[in-house]
Write a protein that holds these residues in place. Structure first.
Motif, PDB file in Angstrom:
ATOM      1  N   GLN A   1       0.829  -1.217   0.000  1.00 18.41           N
ATOM      2  CA  GLN A   1       0.000   0.000   0.000  1.00 18.41           C
ATOM      3  C   GLN A   1       0.860   1.262   0.000  1.00 18.41           C
ATOM      4  OE1 GLN A   1      -3.154   0.253  -0.703  1.00 18.41           O
ATOM      5  NE2 GLN A   1      -3.631  -1.921  -0.635  1.00 18.41           N
TER       6      GLN A   1
ATOM      7  N   MET B   1      -7.574   2.096  -1.560  1.00 16.80           N
ATOM      8  CA  MET B   1      -8.865   1.753  -0.984  1.00 16.80           C
ATOM      9  C   MET B   1      -9.771   2.972  -0.800  1.00 16.80           C
ATOM     10  SD  MET B   1      -9.434  -0.762   2.253  1.00 16.80           S
ATOM     11  CE  MET B   1      -8.272  -1.984   1.687  1.00 16.80           C
ATOM     12  N   GLY B   2      -9.161   4.112  -0.480  1.00 12.52           N
ATOM     13  CA  GLY B   2      -9.965   5.283  -0.162  1.00 12.52           C
ATOM     14  C   GLY B   2     -10.859   5.707  -1.307  1.00 12.52           C
TER      15      GLY B   2
ATOM     16  N   ALA C   1     -13.575   3.151  -2.219  1.00 16.22           N
ATOM     17  CA  ALA C   1     -14.718   3.207  -1.301  1.00 16.22           C
ATOM     18  C   ALA C   1     -15.635   4.369  -1.653  1.00 16.22           C
ATOM     19  CB  ALA C   1     -14.226   3.321   0.136  1.00 16.22           C
TER      20      ALA C   1
ATOM     21  N   LEU D   1     -12.771  -1.842   6.493  1.00 19.42           N
ATOM     22  CA  LEU D   1     -11.423  -1.304   6.325  1.00 19.42           C
ATOM     23  C   LEU D   1     -11.518   0.148   5.882  1.00 19.42           C
ATOM     24  CD1 LEU D   1      -9.636  -4.280   4.532  1.00 19.42           C
ATOM     25  CD2 LEU D   1      -9.638  -3.691   6.956  1.00 19.42           C
ATOM     26  N   CYS D   2     -12.464   0.409   5.003  1.00 18.56           N
ATOM     27  CA  CYS D   2     -12.733   1.762   4.540  1.00 18.56           C
ATOM     28  C   CYS D   2     -14.158   1.691   4.016  1.00 18.56           C
ATOM     29  CB  CYS D   2     -11.729   2.152   3.448  1.00 18.56           C
ATOM     30  SG  CYS D   2     -11.821   3.877   2.991  1.00 18.56           S
ATOM     31  N   TRP D   3     -15.101   1.935   4.878  1.00 21.41           N
ATOM     32  CA  TRP D   3     -16.493   1.669   4.570  1.00 21.41           C
ATOM     33  C   TRP D   3     -16.904   2.326   3.248  1.00 21.41           C
ATOM     34  CZ3 TRP D   3     -20.957   4.322   3.623  1.00 21.41           C
ATOM     35  CH2 TRP D   3     -22.133   3.530   3.617  1.00 21.41           C
TER      36      TRP D   3
END
Lengths: 385, 382
Positions: free
Chosen positions: A121, A141-142, A145, A196-198
């Motif tokens: 990451q 991921m951000g 999401a 983890l990152c809704w």
């Protein structure tokens, strides 16, 4: 124009950490299997294309140079093509162009990643512009999401629908001998798993794997003399979009739609849901598989949740998607896209073993990477087309 | 095995930025877009006419994963097919030429760049080494060049001083090249000529890293004949890689380079030129340049230095070559740009004397200790 076919495929046993081999050994393992599948040796190979994830993932610069000795590629043309997470398909496309352009007849494509040896990451975070983007970004991921959340609101890609993707793919991986994660889950377990990152939860996320895949491509007559079951490539393309700009809605992926339109035209596909027997897609998170259903035209916009809920994309449905388990079964990022292509070739040549879709003769492949701005599509078939 | 290409491919235009040790006032995207815009200018083509983009750059030099992603806009790649070939840009030419030769595209843009001034170049080179048995020994790009030089000079019966004319030839040509940032050749007593870098090699023997970008527009015959006054045809292409482990390679020659030129000649066919009016080669050191010229068949083994007597060969690296201006990921592509500019008569240089030049051979290299080699041969109609 001469046709190109896949005449051999090979994969390593994928695992979280392959401490028994180096990066070069990992790549070699897949190559040995692919050459054996094709009944060829390195002497038969005109050119080698290495595809791997971003080099920082594995902490060796231009790692293809290191692979030469282990692959037996000395004095052959060898080059690395890289294009984010979909790089395996970008490598196969480069190989196809070498054959169609007349500079080679038999090309070995090997893709691998040994993610246990790098800071994944952290490396991904360096994707972003150092001045304007990096401090806002946390890996990949951000923004994934954020876009999924938008698709929940606008397209109905609910958490339940994504959980069904996780259940389906993880179930399929149970019978794939190469898969690294074999654990059945339920929709309830996915929904209750740790965010983890809704809305992305841990069971929406594939594993991180060490693994490699190799594919041998051959020109028309060569393919027919090498094997009586070539997997013919009916079309392949890999498109990009430039900017992570504010006007990029990402409700639908434009490069995916462009690539699909190009490949469907080349392959004579007018009704993808009916014409394909099987699909292999690269889903870095479950929500992406839903988005691909729409981008690939398997259902109308906003129809993905209904499609997965209907069971049509499960192993016993009309169009099984990811019978291999997809990324949920194994995710050596640089190799993942080539694994999708290899799995599709295995399906249309009847070599997929316990996860074979009965009588599959035409397969759809999707791959991609970057910040979801690089998207590739391919069609392979048992018929020469 | 290399086969004849199915369709003809030509360079229709090309451009580069100034190659300078530090473009401190401009970012990667500025250099890239300057090269792209200049390559399009005057062709009548717009970026929308370009079917695809193939680019060469380095994630490690850029300090950025999938760094092509960050430059797609500057490269004009939006909504096009794009791939990164993470090797010198001459390999990207190979990809693009294949794609056009296959008939699946008619116009392709090849782009290569580096900005080593923003990076730790030594770490870039050292990072190339396999990490278990080679990297810990302290091998790096300099020591590899030094080891080759030791063995080469011993075999050739030469001393380090004999290499001076090779460097002088390169820097004098670069001083005449308006696109390379060299005002004048360093004076005889300058430390440049005496400072040991990797015994027996001195600073003057080593390639100087520079920032810059190079763009090349390739097209099929239908387009090239329409838009280029003198299309530069790609007649042959070949590449070959050597083993990674330095100790496993030949001690003082470059057989992979010889294999690459054989492939290129085979593709070009018997009717193609055997001698070249212009030769543009890449190397990371003076001894590297001699080994390349020998592998290409331009000099007998260990006799390459004889080419550089009496002022040196005018047709070899008239641009100055890689020693004064190593753009790292774009050095071979810069060679292609220099050679095709001269062949097509579109150089802006004051004096050139290559008006009658019809053929050229271009060479690029990559990897630790020049492990990988690529050769492209070019021709214009007389």
């Amino acid at each position: 124009m001469s046709r190109v076919a896949i005449v051999g495929t090979g994969q390593t046993v994928h695992a979280r950490r392959r401490t028994d081999v180096s990066q070069a050994g990992l790549a070699r393992e897949a190559v040995v299997e692919a050459l054996a599948d094709a009944g060829l040796t390195m002497d038969d190979i005109d050119s080698v294309v290495v595809a791997s994830g971003p080099a920082m993932f594995g902490a060796v610069n231009q790692p293809e140079k290191w692979l030469v000795d282990a692959l037996g590629a000395r004095y052959k043309p060898l080059v690395r093509v890289t294009s984010g997470g979909g790089t395996g398909l970008a490598g196969a496309l480069a190989a196809m162009n070498q054959i169609k352009g007349g500079s080679a007849r038999r090309v070995l494509v090997v893709a691998y990643d040994k993610l246990s040896e790098g800071a994944l990451q952290a490396s991904i975070s360096t994707l972003y512009d150092p001045f304007w983007g990096r401090e806002f970004a946390v890996g990949i991921m951000g923004f994934s999401a954020a876009y999924w959340h938008a698709r929940i609101k606008r397209l109905g890609h609910t958490e339940e629908a994504a959980a069904m993707v996780a259940v389906k793919n993880r179930h399929n991986a149970l019978v794939n001998p190469k898969a690294h994660v074999k654990r059945e889950v339920t929709v309830e377990e996915v929904l209750a798993s740790r965010p983890l990152c809704w809305p992305i939860k841990i069971l929406d996320v594939p594993p991180i794997s060490d693994g490699a895949c190799a594919v041998v491509l051959a020109a028309d007559e060569d393919a027919e003399s090498i094997t009586d079951r070539p997997a013919w490539i009916h079309g392949m393309a890999y498109y990009c979009e430039a900017d992570n700009a504010a006007d990029r809605s990402m409700l639908q992926s434009e490069p995916l739609q462009i690539a699909a339109a190009k490949v469907y035209k080349d392959a004579g596909i007018t009704n993808p849901f009916r014409q394909f027997d099987v699909a292999e897609v690269q889903e870095p998170y479950t929500c992406f598989e839903l988005s691909y259903y729409e981008g690939l035209g398997l259902c109308p916009e906003g129809g993905a949740a209904e499609l997965v809920a209907s069971g049509a994309t499960s192993m016993t449905g009309e169009l099984p998607v990811n019978p291999s388990g997809g990324c949920m079964g194994a995710n050596p990022i640089g190799a993942t896209a080539l694994i999708r292509l290899a799995e599709a070739a295995m399906q249309v040549t009847g070599k997929a073993g316990d996860h074979q879709v009965p009588e599959a003769s035409r397969a759809l492949v999707q791959a991609g990477g970057g910040w979801a701005n690089l998207r590739g599509v391919a069609v392979v078939g048992a018929d020469k087309n | 095995m290399t086969l004849s290409p199915t369709r003809r491919v030509a360079v229709v235009n090309s451009a580069q930025t100034l190659l300078t040790p530090s473009w401190s006032g401009r970012q990667h995207i500025d250099l890239i877009s300057e090269a792209v815009n200049r390559a399009l200018k005057g062709t009548g083509l717009r970026i929308d006419d370009v079917d695809f983009v193939i680019d060469s750059g380095s994630d490690f030099l850029d300090g950025r994963s999938i760094s092509n992603c960050g430059f797609l806009g500057a490269m004009g790649a939006h909504h096009k097919e794009e791939s990164r070939v993470e090797e010198d840009g001459l390999w990207s030419v190979g990809y693009a030429a294949d794609k056009i030769a296959s008939g699946s595209a008619s116009v392709g843009l090849v782009l290569a760049y580096s900005k080593p001034s923003e990076s730790d170049v030594r770490a870039f080179w050292t990072g190339l080494l396999e990490p278990f048995t080679q990297r810990p020994t302290g091998l790096d790009q300099f020591s590899a060049a030094g080891l080759y030089a030791h063995r080469y000079l011993a075999e050739a019966g030469l001393t380090a001083d004999d290499l001076r004319p090779v460097a002088r030839h390169a820097w004098e040509a670069a001083a005449r090249n308006p696109f390379v940032d060299v005002d004048e050749v360093p004076a005889e007593d300058d430390a440049f000529w005496s400072e040991d870098v990797a015994t027996p090699l001195r600073r003057s023997d080593m390639a100087r890293p520079v920032d810059g970008a190079v763009a090349v527009l390739l097209a099929n015959a239908e387009v090239a004949d329409q838009i280029a006054r003198r299309p530069v045809w790609l007649t042959g292409r070949g590449s070959a890689i050597d083993q990674h482990f330095l100790a496993a390679r030949e001690p003082h020659s470059l057989p992979a380079c010889a294999a690459a030129v054989r492939s290129a000649r085979r593709m070009a066919g018997d009717s193609a030129a055997q001698d070249f009016d212009i030769v543009e080669v890449s190397s990371t050191s003076t001894v590297g340049e001699l080994m390349v010229l020998e592998a290409l068949g331009l000099a007998e083994p260990h006799r390459g230095v004889e080419l550089f007597r009496d002022g040196g060969p005018r047709h070899i690296n008239p641009s100055g070559g890689a020693l004064p201006a190593d753009v790292i990921m774009a050095t071979g592509l810069a060679r292609l740009h220099e050679a095709s500019s001269r062949l097509s008569g579109r150089t802006d240089y004051e004096y050139d004397g290559f008006d009658d030049a019809r053929t050229a051979l271009v060479h690029g290299t990559g990897g630790f200790g020049m492990q990988n080699h690529c050769v492209v041969t070019l021709e214009v109609a007389s």
